[in-house]
Design an enzyme around this catalytic site. Structure first.
Site, PDB file in Angstrom:
ATOM      1  CE1 TYR A  41      -3.233  -2.357   5.796  1.00 42.39           C
ATOM      2  CE2 TYR A  41      -3.333   0.006   5.382  1.00 42.39           C
ATOM      3  CZ  TYR A  41      -3.294  -1.301   4.915  1.00 42.39           C
ATOM      4  OH  TYR A  41      -3.302  -1.535   3.557  1.00 42.39           O
ATOM      5  CB  THR A  72      -0.918   0.017   1.247  1.00 41.34           C
ATOM      6  OG1 THR A  72      -1.568   1.285   1.363  1.00 41.34           O
ATOM      7  CG2 THR A  72      -0.107  -0.214   2.517  1.00 41.34           C
ATOM      8  CG  ASP A  73      -1.022   4.953  -1.116  1.00 43.78           C
ATOM      9  OD1 ASP A  73      -1.614   4.307  -0.225  1.00 43.78           O
ATOM     10  OD2 ASP A  73      -1.577   5.848  -1.776  1.00 43.78           O
ATOM     11  CD  GLU A  74      -3.325   3.601   4.378  1.00 43.73           C
ATOM     12  OE1 GLU A  74      -3.183   3.722   5.601  1.00 43.73           O
ATOM     13  OE2 GLU A  74      -4.376   3.189   3.843  1.00 43.73           O
ATOM     14  CE  LYS A  87      -0.150  -4.637   2.998  1.00 42.97           C
ATOM     15  NZ  LYS A  87      -0.488  -5.995   2.466  1.00 42.97           N
TER      16      LYS A  87
END
Length: 339
Positions: free
Chosen positions: A153, A125-127, A157
């Site tokens: 979260y 994810t870009d997060e 990741k």
């Protein structure tokens, strides 16, 4: 080719299953999902009886079960979508995210090492990059951007990504990683922004918007994401990270207002609520690398994608109403209870 798709009863995973089944009529797909709250076997109903498709209810952190599955199925490629993904839930219970997103990823890669695969692909994810300031629209995440997580979260990741890269360097495992911006489209679980707003608006319920709604996200139609992953698996450089983004930045408030206009509902339904802790301000992906190396570009403009998405939720009310009522969790027993 035989694909093992983990998290295949979830939003992006199920769309990837449909993508593979349609595009590659000679390929086989083994779908693995533990069917936690966000896994919905009803989503896969259209392919359940296809002889090229198999479903296995397995937790990716269950080493014994995963090894047995690899021994039996002998997949060529593993694409790992399986993850706990909702930021709010990670704030309430980080441990679940660490188990699935980190330990589960390690189990899968150990199985890949033992039984051999052509490619292990980690869907990230870009997060993992943190966020960008709202007053710097010239800044974008690239593959060289430092990891700077904001929630349990995103930290889980990022940890999984680092583990994947370590297995590549230490053991020579053939891997790739993709980091994508926010997806939208059919079969997204109704706790996420777009389907939640559609469902609430249709019921004339308040639409909860964090803070002032000025947080910015880059939106990508889910089928474009599936095409990008397919390209990376088949043609991407071993060991590489690829950012996938749509250059479709919108504030959360803009997205909500788009939905209200499409459904002819008043903006008075918008209800601003207390912002979540550590809420990232802006995500923006630079997808130049995947375009340059693999020729990928998104094909679905945001307005067209939203039109298709809203129409899908209007035409499939039973699907998301079953989720809201909890009935979807009984589907597995209906399908497999007597087998």
């Amino acid at each position: 080719m035989k694909w093992l798709v983990t998290g295949g009863a979830g939003f992006i995973g199920s769309n990837f299953v449909f993508y593979l089944m349609e595009k590659y009529p000679g390929d086989q797909v083994v779908c693995v999902d533990s069917l936690t709250y966000a896994g919905n076997l009803e989503t896969l109903e259209s392919v359940m009886e296809n002889p090229r498709f198999a479903f296995e209810k397995v937790d990716i952190a269950d080493r014994k079960a995963i090894y047995a599955l690899f021994e039996r199925e002998k997949p060529d490629v593993v694409v790992n979508f399986a993850a706990e993904t909702h930021v709010d839930r990670s704030v309430m219970d980080p441990g679940v995210f660490l188990r699935t997103n980190v330990l589960g990823t390690g189990v899968l890669m150990d199985a890949c090492r033992q039984y051999g695969i052509k490619r292990y692909h980690q869907v990230s994810t870009d997060e993992v990059y943190g966020d960008l300031p709202l007053d710097r629209p010239d800044l974008f995440f690239t593959e060289e951007t430092s990891i700077h997580t904001s929630s349990p979260y995103s930290a889980s990741k990022a940890s999984a990504d680092l583990l994947v890269q370590a297995y590549h360097r230490t053991f020579g495992l053939p891997v790739s990683i993709s980091r994508c911006s926010n997806n939208y489209g059919p079969y997204q679980f109704p706790e996420k922004l777009i389907p939640l707003m559609i469902a609430n608006a249709l019921s004339d319920k308040p639409l909860p918007v964090y803070g002032t709604g000025e947080n910015v996200r880059d939106w990508l139609y889910v089928t474009d994401h599936c095409a990008a992953i397919d390209l990376i698996v088949r043609k991407g450089e071993d060991g590489s990270v690829y950012n996938i983004g749509g250059h479709n930045e919108r504030t959360n408030l803009e997205v909500v207002k788009t939905i209200l206009r499409a459904l002819d509902k008043p903006e008075s339904l918008i209800h601003f609520v207390t912002d979540r802790p550590g809420h990232d301000r802006r995500y923006a992906i630079d997808p130049a690398k995947i375009h340059r190396e693999l020729g990928w570009l998104p094909t679905t403009a945001f307005d067209r994608g939203m039109e298709k998405t809203i129409r899908w939720y209007l035409d499939h009310r039973t699907w998301w109403e079953h989720i809201i009522s909890g009935d979807y969790q009984n589907y597995y027993e209906k399908m497999y209870g007597n087998r």
